[in-house]
Design an enzyme around this catalytic site. Structure first.
Site, PDB file in Angstrom:
ATOM      1  N   ARG A 115       0.839  -1.209   0.000  1.00 15.18           N
ATOM      2  CA  ARG A 115       0.000   0.000   0.000  1.00 15.18           C
ATOM      3  C   ARG A 115       0.872   1.256   0.000  1.00 15.18           C
ATOM      4  NH1 ARG A 115      -3.390   3.804   3.657  1.00 15.18           N
ATOM      5  NH2 ARG A 115      -1.680   3.567   5.113  1.00 15.18           N
ATOM      6  N   SER A 130      -6.715   3.740   1.178  1.00 16.61           N
ATOM      7  CA  SER A 130      -6.567   3.222   2.542  1.00 16.61           C
ATOM      8  C   SER A 130      -6.503   1.692   2.443  1.00 16.61           C
ATOM      9  CB  SER A 130      -7.730   3.690   3.414  1.00 16.61           C
ATOM     10  OG  SER A 130      -8.934   3.144   2.933  1.00 16.61           O
ATOM     11  N   ASP A 173     -18.528   5.428  10.748  1.00 10.37           N
ATOM     12  CA  ASP A 173     -18.736   6.275  11.928  1.00 10.37           C
ATOM     13  C   ASP A 173     -18.893   7.708  11.437  1.00 10.37           C
ATOM     14  OD1 ASP A 173     -18.663   7.004  14.664  1.00 10.37           O
ATOM     15  OD2 ASP A 173     -16.568   7.610  14.411  1.00 10.37           O
ATOM     16  N   SER A 223     -17.033  -4.196   8.795  1.00 12.45           N
ATOM     17  CA  SER A 223     -16.880  -3.071   9.726  1.00 12.45           C
ATOM     18  C   SER A 223     -15.413  -2.938  10.114  1.00 12.45           C
ATOM     19  CB  SER A 223     -17.737  -3.336  10.975  1.00 12.45           C
ATOM     20  OG  SER A 223     -17.368  -2.457  12.008  1.00 12.45           O
ATOM     21  N   GLY A 248     -10.070  -5.524  13.474  1.00  9.97           N
ATOM     22  CA  GLY A 248      -9.457  -4.825  14.607  1.00  9.97           C
ATOM     23  C   GLY A 248      -8.336  -3.911  14.149  1.00  9.97           C
ATOM     24  N   ILE A 250      -4.695  -2.573  13.343  1.00  5.59           N
ATOM     25  CA  ILE A 250      -3.430  -3.154  12.870  1.00  5.59           C
ATOM     26  C   ILE A 250      -2.354  -2.772  13.884  1.00  5.59           C
ATOM     27  CG2 ILE A 250      -1.743  -3.235  10.983  1.00  5.59           C
ATOM     28  CD1 ILE A 250      -4.057  -2.086   9.169  1.00  5.59           C
ATOM     29  N   HIS A 276     -26.159 -19.256  11.925  1.00  2.83           N
ATOM     30  CA  HIS A 276     -25.965 -20.702  12.073  1.00  2.83           C
ATOM     31  C   HIS A 276     -27.110 -21.513  11.480  1.00  2.83           C
ATOM     32  CE1 HIS A 276     -23.453 -23.849  13.305  1.00  2.83           C
ATOM     33  NE2 HIS A 276     -23.148 -23.454  14.536  1.00  2.83           N
ATOM     34  N   ASP A 280     -22.145 -23.110   8.527  1.00  2.00           N
ATOM     35  CA  ASP A 280     -21.468 -23.832   9.609  1.00  2.00           C
ATOM     36  C   ASP A 280     -20.043 -23.312   9.770  1.00  2.00           C
ATOM     37  OD1 ASP A 280     -19.891 -25.099   7.636  1.00  2.00           O
ATOM     38  OD2 ASP A 280     -21.416 -26.651   7.377  1.00  2.00           O
TER      39      ASP A 280
HETATM   40  N1  CO6 Z   1      -5.916  -0.389  12.011  1.00  2.00           N
HETATM   41  C1  CO6 Z   1      -5.097   0.661  12.071  1.00  2.00           C
HETATM   42  N2  CO6 Z   1      -5.202   1.754  11.269  1.00  2.00           N
HETATM   43  C2  CO6 Z   1      -6.207   1.747  10.364  1.00  2.00           C
HETATM   44  C3  CO6 Z   1      -7.104   0.685  10.244  1.00  2.00           C
HETATM   45  C4  CO6 Z   1      -6.938  -0.422  11.113  1.00  2.00           C
HETATM   46  N3  CO6 Z   1      -7.752  -1.462  11.060  1.00  2.00           N
HETATM   47  N4  CO6 Z   1      -7.981   0.971   9.266  1.00  2.00           N
HETATM   48  C5  CO6 Z   1      -7.652   2.171   8.782  1.00  2.00           C
HETATM   49  N5  CO6 Z   1      -6.589   2.642   9.451  1.00  2.00           N
HETATM   50  C6  CO6 Z   1      -5.938   3.924   9.248  1.00  2.00           C
HETATM   51  C7  CO6 Z   1      -5.934   4.336   7.783  1.00  2.00           C
HETATM   52  O1  CO6 Z   1      -4.863   3.743   7.095  1.00  2.00           O
HETATM   53  C8  CO6 Z   1      -5.829   5.848   7.890  1.00  2.00           C
HETATM   54  O2  CO6 Z   1      -4.505   6.243   8.174  1.00  2.00           O
HETATM   55  P1  CO6 Z   1      -3.598   6.919   7.018  1.00  2.00           P
HETATM   56  O3  CO6 Z   1      -3.479   5.915   5.943  1.00  2.00           O
HETATM   57  O4  CO6 Z   1      -2.325   7.199   7.714  1.00  2.00           O
HETATM   58  O5  CO6 Z   1      -4.355   8.143   6.579  1.00  2.00           O
HETATM   59  C9  CO6 Z   1      -6.640   6.147   9.131  1.00  2.00           C
HETATM   60  O6  CO6 Z   1      -6.729   4.930   9.867  1.00  2.00           O
HETATM   61  C10 CO6 Z   1      -8.030   6.653   8.831  1.00  2.00           C
HETATM   62  O7  CO6 Z   1      -8.614   5.834   7.865  1.00  2.00           O
HETATM   63  P2  CO6 Z   1     -10.071   6.209   7.303  1.00  2.00           P
HETATM   64  O8  CO6 Z   1     -11.073   5.982   8.376  1.00  2.00           O
HETATM   65  O9  CO6 Z   1     -10.044   7.568   6.740  1.00  2.00           O
HETATM   66  O10 CO6 Z   1     -10.280   5.266   6.054  1.00  2.00           O
HETATM   67  P3  CO6 Z   1     -10.584   3.715   5.908  1.00  2.00           P
HETATM   68  O11 CO6 Z   1     -10.827   3.519   4.466  1.00  2.00           O
HETATM   69  O12 CO6 Z   1      -9.536   2.884   6.518  1.00  2.00           O
HETATM   70  O13 CO6 Z   1     -11.952   3.449   6.708  1.00  2.00           O
HETATM   71  C11 CO6 Z   1     -14.239   3.700   7.272  1.00  2.00           C
HETATM   72  C12 CO6 Z   1     -13.145   3.970   6.225  1.00  2.00           C
HETATM   73  C13 CO6 Z   1     -15.530   4.258   6.751  1.00  2.00           C
HETATM   74  C14 CO6 Z   1     -14.378   2.190   7.497  1.00  2.00           C
HETATM   75  C15 CO6 Z   1     -13.831   4.363   8.616  1.00  2.00           C
HETATM   76  O14 CO6 Z   1     -13.632   5.745   8.423  1.00  2.00           O
HETATM   77  C16 CO6 Z   1     -14.836   4.192   9.716  1.00  2.00           C
HETATM   78  O15 CO6 Z   1     -15.843   4.869   9.807  1.00  2.00           O
HETATM   79  N6  CO6 Z   1     -14.537   3.219  10.637  1.00  2.00           N
HETATM   80  C17 CO6 Z   1     -15.378   2.974  11.804  1.00  2.00           C
HETATM   81  C18 CO6 Z   1     -16.463   1.967  11.463  1.00  2.00           C
HETATM   82  C19 CO6 Z   1     -17.317   1.667  12.691  1.00  2.00           C
HETATM   83  O16 CO6 Z   1     -17.735   2.575  13.393  1.00  2.00           O
HETATM   84  N7  CO6 Z   1     -17.548   0.408  12.950  1.00  2.00           N
HETATM   85  C20 CO6 Z   1     -18.275   0.030  14.118  1.00  2.00           C
HETATM   86  C21 CO6 Z   1     -19.553  -0.625  13.719  1.00  2.00           C
HETATM   87  S1  CO6 Z   1     -20.234  -1.508  15.133  1.00  2.00           S
HETATM   88  O17 CO6 Z   1     -18.532  -3.207  14.349  1.00  2.00           O
HETATM   89  C22 CO6 Z   1     -19.206  -2.849  15.248  1.00  2.00           C
HETATM   90  C23 CO6 Z   1     -19.280  -5.001  16.403  1.00  2.00           C
HETATM   91  C24 CO6 Z   1     -19.197  -3.518  16.600  1.00  2.00           C
HETATM   92  C25 CO6 Z   1     -17.936  -3.133  17.346  1.00  2.00           C
END
Ligand code: CO6
Length: 306
Positions: A115, A130, A173, A223, A248, A250, A276, A280
Site C-alpha cells: 500500500r 486506505s 462512523d 466493519s 481490529g 493493525i 448458524h 457452519d
Molecule cells: N488499524 C489501524 N489503522 C487503520 C485501520 C486499522 N484497522 N484501518 C484504517 N486505518 C488507518 C488508515 O490507514 C488511515 O490512516 P492513514 O493511511 O495514515 O491516513 C486512518 O486509519 C483513517 O482511515 P479512514 O477511516 O479515513 O479510512 P478507511 O478507508 O480505513 O476506513 C471507514 C473507512 C468508513 C471504514 C472508517 O472511516 C470508519 O468509519 N470506521 C469505523 C467503522 C465503525 O464505526 N464500525 C463500528 C460498527 S459496530 O462493528 C461494530 C461489532 C461492533 C464493534
C-alpha cells in the site's frame, strides 16, 4: 426531498406544528454535528460550556478542536430518533438470528509495504488509498468461492437467495452516528474505483447526506472498527444478510518468521459472525482462510484481474 429528510422525524415549530425551513435546517445541523444557530427554537441537550472551556476559534489550517465534553448535572430524557432509531430497529431484528462467531489474525506486513508503494500512484489520480479497498477486494474474491456468504435469507428461513452482485455494506462512523452505506458491484471494480467510491460515501456520510438508496440492499457487511481501535469483537448480522466481518486495529507485534526468528509483524484480528441456520463453522473457516491468504500475499490478487 433534497436532503432525504423524513418530515415525521422533524419537530415543527410553526402554527399547528407546521414544519418550517428553519426546523429543517436545525434538524440537518444536528444530523451533521454542525453548531445549532442561536436563533434555533429548540434548547440544547445540556447547558452550554462555560466560557473558560470554550475552545478559541481555530485557524483554517489548524487541526479541529477536541470535542466539548458535556457533563449532565441532572437526568435528561431524549427521544430515540433518526440514525439511532434505525439502529435500534435493525439490531433488535438481528438478535432473532442465531449467531456464531469465528476469529483469526492476519499478518498484513506485505500489504502494509505494498500500500505504501501504491499510495503515490493513487494520489496522482486524486484518490486516497486506505486499507479498506484491499480488504473489500479480497472479500469479493473470497465470496466468489463461497457464494453462500453473499446471500439473503427470508424471515421465515424458507428461502436462501444467492446474490449475484457483491454489494458490500461498510460500517461508517459519522457525526450523526453509525451508518452502513453500500458499495455496489465491487466484483467488477478495480481497487482505485473502490477507493474513490468509499471516499465519496465517506464525504456524504460526514455531511449527513446519505440517502435511503445508498443505505439499503447490501449483501454482506464489513466493519473496520480498527481504524478507531480494538482487537476482537462480536459483529451483529444485518438481516437479511447471513454474515458480517469486523476488523481490529493493525498492530506491530512480535511473530516468528519461516526461519523461526522473531520479527516485527503488522497483525490485524478479524471477527466474523454468521447465521448458524444456513452456515457452519467449517465453511466460515475456509472462507476466512482464503480471505486471509489473499491479504497475506496481496500480489496473488493479480491472478484474479479480469
Ligand atoms: N488499524 C489501524 N489503522 C487503520 C485501520 C486499522 N484497522 N484501518 C484504517 N486505518 C488507518 C488508515 O490507514 C488511515 O490512516 P492513514 O493511511 O495514515 O491516513 C486512518 O486509519 C483513517 O482511515 P479512514 O477511516 O479515513 O479510512 P478507511 O478507508 O480505513 O476506513 C471507514 C473507512 C468508513 C471504514 C472508517 O472511516 C470508519 O468509519 N470506521 C469505523 C467503522 C465503525 O464505526 N464500525 C463500528 C460498527 S459496530 O462493528 C461494530 C461489532 C461492533 C464493534
Amino acid at each position: 426531498m433534497e436532503n432525504n429528510v423524513n418530515l415525521s422525524e422533524v419537530g415543527g415549530s410553526g402554527r399547528d406544528g407546521r414544519v418550517l425551513k428553519e426546523d429543517i435546517l436545525h434538524y440537518l445541523s444536528r444530523q451533521t454535528g454542525a453548531i445549532i444557530p442561536p436563533s434555533s427554537p429548540s434548547p440544547p441537550l445540556s447547558p452550554p460550556p462555560s466560557p473558560s472551556s470554550t475552545p478559541s476559534s481555530p485557524q483554517s489550517s489548524s487541526p479541529p478542536p477536541p470535542p466539548v465534553v458535556q457533563r449532565f448535572t441532572e437526568d435528561r430524557s431524549v427521544v430515540i430518533k433518526g440514525v439511532q432509531k434505525v439502529m435500534s430497529r435493525t439490531m433488535s431484528a438481528s438478535l432473532l438470528v442465531p449467531h456464531f462467531g469465528y476469529s483469526d489474525e492476519v499478518d498484513l506486513s506485505r500489504l502494509v509495504s505494498l500500500r505504501r508503494r501504491l499510495q503515490t500512484h493513487a494520489e496522482t489520480r486524486g484518490v486516497k488509498l486506505s486499507y479498506m479497498p484491499f480488504f473489500l477486494k479480497a472479500l469479493s474474491l473470497a465470496l466468489y468461492e463461497f457464494p453462500i456468504l453473499n446471500a439473503h435469507l427470508d424471515d421465515r428461513c424458507e428461502s436462501l437467495t444467492y446474490k449475484a452482485s457483491h454489494d458490500i455494506g461498510v460500517a461508517m462512523d459519522t457525526p450523526g452516528g453509525l451508518v452502513v452505506p453500500v458499495l455496489r458491484g465491487i466484483e467488477r471494480l478495480p481497487l482505485l474505483a473502490i477507493a474513490a467510491e468509499l471516499s465519496r460515501l465517506q464525504s456524504r456520510g460526514r455531511a449527513g447526506a446519505l440517502g435511503a438508496a445508498e443505505l439499503s440492499g447490501g449483501t454482506f457487511t464489513l466493519s473496520n472498527v480498527g481504524s478507531i481501535g480494538g482487537t476482537y469483537t462480536h459483529p451483529v448480522i444485518l438481516t437479511p444478510e447471513v454474515a458480517i466481518g469486523a476488523l481490529g486495529k493493525i498492530q506491530v507485534l512480535p511473530r516468528f518468521n519461516e526461519r523461526g526468528e522473531v520479527v516485527a509483524a503488522h497483525i490485524m484480528k478479524v471477527s466474523w459472525s454468521a447465521d448458524h441456520r444456513v452456515l457452519d463453522g467449517a465453511t466460515v473457516s475456509r472462507f476466512s482462510n482464503l480471505w486471509k491468504s489473499l491479504l497475506e500475499e496481496p500480489a496473488s490478487m493479480i491472478l484474479h484481474l479480469a
